[in-house]
Design an enzyme around this catalytic site. Structure first.
Site, PDB file in Angstrom:
ATOM      1  N   ILE A 147      25.116 -36.901   1.571  1.00  0.00           N
ATOM      2  CA  ILE A 147      23.886 -37.605   1.956  1.00  0.00           C
ATOM      3  C   ILE A 147      23.666 -37.491   3.463  1.00  0.00           C
ATOM      4  O   ILE A 147      22.586 -37.106   3.923  1.00  0.00           O
ATOM      5  CB  ILE A 147      23.946 -39.095   1.538  1.00  0.00           C
ATOM      6  CG1 ILE A 147      24.082 -39.220   0.020  1.00  0.00           C
ATOM      7  CG2 ILE A 147      22.714 -39.846   2.047  1.00  0.00           C
ATOM      8  CD1 ILE A 147      24.439 -40.611  -0.467  1.00  0.00           C
ATOM      9  N   ASP A 166      32.476 -38.743  11.526  1.00  0.00           N
ATOM     10  CA  ASP A 166      33.080 -38.619  10.200  1.00  0.00           C
ATOM     11  C   ASP A 166      34.499 -38.084  10.338  1.00  0.00           C
ATOM     12  O   ASP A 166      34.709 -36.886  10.549  1.00  0.00           O
ATOM     13  CB  ASP A 166      32.252 -37.671   9.322  1.00  0.00           C
ATOM     14  CG  ASP A 166      32.699 -37.746   7.864  1.00  0.00           C
ATOM     15  OD1 ASP A 166      33.874 -38.094   7.629  1.00  0.00           O
ATOM     16  OD2 ASP A 166      31.875 -37.471   6.986  1.00  0.00           O
ATOM     17  N   ALA A 229      24.415 -47.751   1.567  1.00  0.00           N
ATOM     18  CA  ALA A 229      25.697 -47.321   0.986  1.00  0.00           C
ATOM     19  C   ALA A 229      26.318 -48.421   0.120  1.00  0.00           C
ATOM     20  O   ALA A 229      26.368 -48.292  -1.104  1.00  0.00           O
ATOM     21  CB  ALA A 229      26.643 -46.880   2.088  1.00  0.00           C
ATOM     22  N   ARG A 230      26.761 -49.508   0.727  1.00  0.00           N
ATOM     23  CA  ARG A 230      27.265 -50.668  -0.007  1.00  0.00           C
ATOM     24  C   ARG A 230      27.122 -51.891   0.889  1.00  0.00           C
ATOM     25  O   ARG A 230      27.421 -51.820   2.088  1.00  0.00           O
ATOM     26  CB  ARG A 230      28.741 -50.518  -0.403  1.00  0.00           C
ATOM     27  CG  ARG A 230      29.013 -49.567  -1.583  1.00  0.00           C
ATOM     28  CD  ARG A 230      28.440 -50.089  -2.906  1.00  0.00           C
ATOM     29  NE  ARG A 230      28.640 -49.187  -4.016  1.00  0.00           N
ATOM     30  CZ  ARG A 230      27.779 -48.256  -4.419  1.00  0.00           C
ATOM     31  NH1 ARG A 230      26.628 -48.096  -3.803  1.00  0.00           N
ATOM     32  NH2 ARG A 230      28.045 -47.482  -5.458  1.00  0.00           N
ATOM     33  N   ASP A 254      19.997 -52.029   1.124  1.00  0.00           N
ATOM     34  CA  ASP A 254      19.722 -51.803  -0.307  1.00  0.00           C
ATOM     35  C   ASP A 254      20.458 -52.820  -1.182  1.00  0.00           C
ATOM     36  O   ASP A 254      20.463 -52.682  -2.400  1.00  0.00           O
ATOM     37  CB  ASP A 254      20.175 -50.363  -0.662  1.00  0.00           C
ATOM     38  CG  ASP A 254      19.338 -49.730  -1.766  1.00  0.00           C
ATOM     39  OD1 ASP A 254      18.358 -50.358  -2.192  1.00  0.00           O
ATOM     40  OD2 ASP A 254      19.670 -48.611  -2.210  1.00  0.00           O
ATOM     41  N   GLU A 259      21.806 -64.848   1.478  1.00  0.00           N
ATOM     42  CA  GLU A 259      21.617 -65.149   2.906  1.00  0.00           C
ATOM     43  C   GLU A 259      20.708 -64.134   3.620  1.00  0.00           C
ATOM     44  O   GLU A 259      20.141 -64.444   4.674  1.00  0.00           O
ATOM     45  CB  GLU A 259      22.973 -65.304   3.633  1.00  0.00           C
ATOM     46  CG  GLU A 259      23.777 -64.037   3.861  1.00  0.00           C
ATOM     47  CD  GLU A 259      24.761 -63.733   2.737  1.00  0.00           C
ATOM     48  OE1 GLU A 259      24.470 -64.039   1.568  1.00  0.00           O
ATOM     49  OE2 GLU A 259      25.826 -63.159   3.041  1.00  0.00           O
ATOM     50  N   HIS A 271      18.684 -52.086  -4.466  1.00  0.00           N
ATOM     51  CA  HIS A 271      19.556 -50.934  -4.786  1.00  0.00           C
ATOM     52  C   HIS A 271      18.736 -49.764  -5.348  1.00  0.00           C
ATOM     53  O   HIS A 271      18.952 -49.326  -6.483  1.00  0.00           O
ATOM     54  CB  HIS A 271      20.668 -51.336  -5.768  1.00  0.00           C
ATOM     55  CG  HIS A 271      21.819 -50.355  -5.765  1.00  0.00           C
ATOM     56  ND1 HIS A 271      22.894 -50.480  -6.599  1.00  0.00           N
ATOM     57  CD2 HIS A 271      22.041 -49.221  -5.037  1.00  0.00           C
ATOM     58  CE1 HIS A 271      23.739 -49.476  -6.380  1.00  0.00           C
ATOM     59  NE2 HIS A 271      23.244 -48.701  -5.443  1.00  0.00           N
TER      60      HIS A 271
HETATM   61  C1  MLT Z   1      25.809 -44.322  -5.705  1.00  0.00           C
HETATM   62  O1  MLT Z   1      26.905 -44.871  -5.616  1.00  0.00           O
HETATM   63  O2  MLT Z   1      25.712 -43.118  -5.962  1.00  0.00           O
HETATM   64  C2  MLT Z   1      24.560 -45.095  -5.491  1.00  0.00           C
HETATM   65  O3  MLT Z   1      24.787 -46.372  -5.057  1.00  0.00           O
HETATM   66  C3  MLT Z   1      23.631 -45.027  -6.633  1.00  0.00           C
HETATM   67  C4  MLT Z   1      23.941 -45.904  -7.796  1.00  0.00           C
HETATM   68  O4  MLT Z   1      24.899 -46.628  -7.817  1.00  0.00           O
HETATM   69  O5  MLT Z   1      23.187 -45.871  -8.734  1.00  0.00           O
END
Ligand code: MLT
Length: 388
Positions: A147, A166, A229-230, A254, A259, A271
């Protein structure tokens, strides 16, 4: 007949991969393999004969993949399959940060009912929503994998300067991005240079809350942060403080939480990174292909808990052995193969960080006792014979 259980809604395109000897559905009992998207498998009770889990996506934090090693369950993911969809949402997010579109859209909605006054109100108020262009600004990309690399190429084409950090950078990616990205080993340098920062790393114990008040103290004042990402990569309490005091101009995330919703200058979306039919199809087909190749041929590609191994089939049968360590297991395996006069057509193996994999081709008859005896060896997790 192989049985595949779907734990989430997965694109029907998998039926082009699982054709013939497969039963596929969301109510399949005792599956050989599971296809999953975001369902949490941490408390999921796996059946004895489960050999594979395919994650239609990149992140695998919803799967206890390290625990599955001892159970001999190979976990696959689909790196890159949804990268374009996420890249496009990063581009959207950059523009949302720069141009105050969300605030402007809200304001316009509030003008409903003002009839002919609207054009004049628009001209009078538009200065409140003035934005900035991204051309000429600097984007810092944390994690330049599938990505991150696509994002780098796209924003470079839009005239942004790009910094990349990275520690696991693939040399091919580095080569591909030569002249477009300034790579640094010092995340502090990326923080100090960037007007925008986007995060593309997996969520692990090591990356949890990596964006926190210490990180903000190294960033430019009024930086924009994008996290598709998370959610757990960012310490939300620190983020809210930073947004409120202006250290962070905008945070696009996402992963909404209680909060974050309603904090001014935090833009949350549900998401959506990989939520395009194109990405869903790509991920589903790739995960299904990995599972089918593992079930039918024993090949492992894109596993997160066992080392990759691919070899053309030789012989009538392929004995597949998942183990902790090849060196300690192989002498005993050879002894058992010799005991049963098994003639080998090929032996392939690979070693990962905490696991190993061996594939043995043969034309000789395989007795159930051989399989049982190999499986009983110390440090052997699972044995499968393909072709029986
Ligand atoms: C992923 O981990 O590839 C993305 O968060 C997409 C998803 O979980 O659907």
């Amino acid at each position: 007949m192989y049985k595949i259980l779907k734990l989430n809604k997965i694109s029907d395109k998998i039926n082009n991969v699982f054709n013939g000897e497969y039963e596929v559905g969301d109510k399949v009992h005792n599956p050989d393999a599971i296809l999953v998207r975001s369902a949490d498998m941490h408390n999921y009770e796996v059946n004895e004969n489960l050999v594979a889990v395919g994650r239609a996506g990149a992140g695998v934090n919803n799967i206890p993949h390290a625990d599955y090693v001892r159970k001999g369950i190979v976990v696959f993911n689909t790196p890159g399959a949804n990268a374009n969809a996420v890249k496009e949402l990063v581009l959207t997010s950059l523009l949302l940060c720069g141009r105050n579109i969300t605030g402007a859209v809200e304001w316009v909605k509030q003008q409903k009912g003002k009839g002919e006054e609207i054009p004049a109100l628009v001209e009078k108020n538009k200065a409140r929503f003035v934005g900035r262009e991204i051309t000429g600004k600097t984007l810092g990309i944390i994690g330049v994998g599938a990505i991150g690399a696509l994002v780098a190429e796209a924003v470079y084409a839009l005239g942004m300067e790009v910094y990349g950090f990275d520690p696991f950078l693939n040399p091919d990616t580095a080569h591909r991005l030569e002249g477009k990205v300034t790579f640094t080993d010092d995340i502090g340098e990326l923080y100090a240079k960037s007007d925008y920062i986007t995060i593309h790393v997996p969520y692990t114990p090591a990356t949890k809350y990596m964006i926190n008040k210490e990180a903000f103290s190294m960033m430019k004042k009024s930086v924009n942060v994008i996290n598709l990402a998370r959610g757990e990569l960012v310490n939300n309490a620190d983020m809210i403080t930073a947004v409120k005091n202006g250290d962070v101009a905008k945070y696009v995330c996402d992963f909404p939480t209680e909060e974050l919703i309603d904090v001014e200058n935090v833009i949350t979306v549900p998401h959506l990174g990989a939520s395009t039919p194109e990405a869903e199809d790509n991920c589903a087909v790739m995960a299904a292909g990995e599972i089918a190749d593992y079930l039918e041929n024993g090949n492992i590609r894109n596993s997160v808990n066992f080392p990759g191994l691919y070899a053309p089939r030789t012989g009538r049968y392929r004995i597949c052995i998942l183990a902790e360590n090849i060196n300690e297991v192989m002498p005993s395996v050879n002894e058992l193969l010799g005991r049963d006069n098994v003639h080998l057509t090929a032996v392939n193996s690979s070693t990962g960080k905490n696991s190993a994999y061996i594939m043995i081709g043969t034309d000789s008859d395989i007795y159930p006792s051989l399989v049982k005896d190999i499986e009983a060896l110390d440090k052997v997790y699972k044995v499968r014979v393909i072709g029986l």
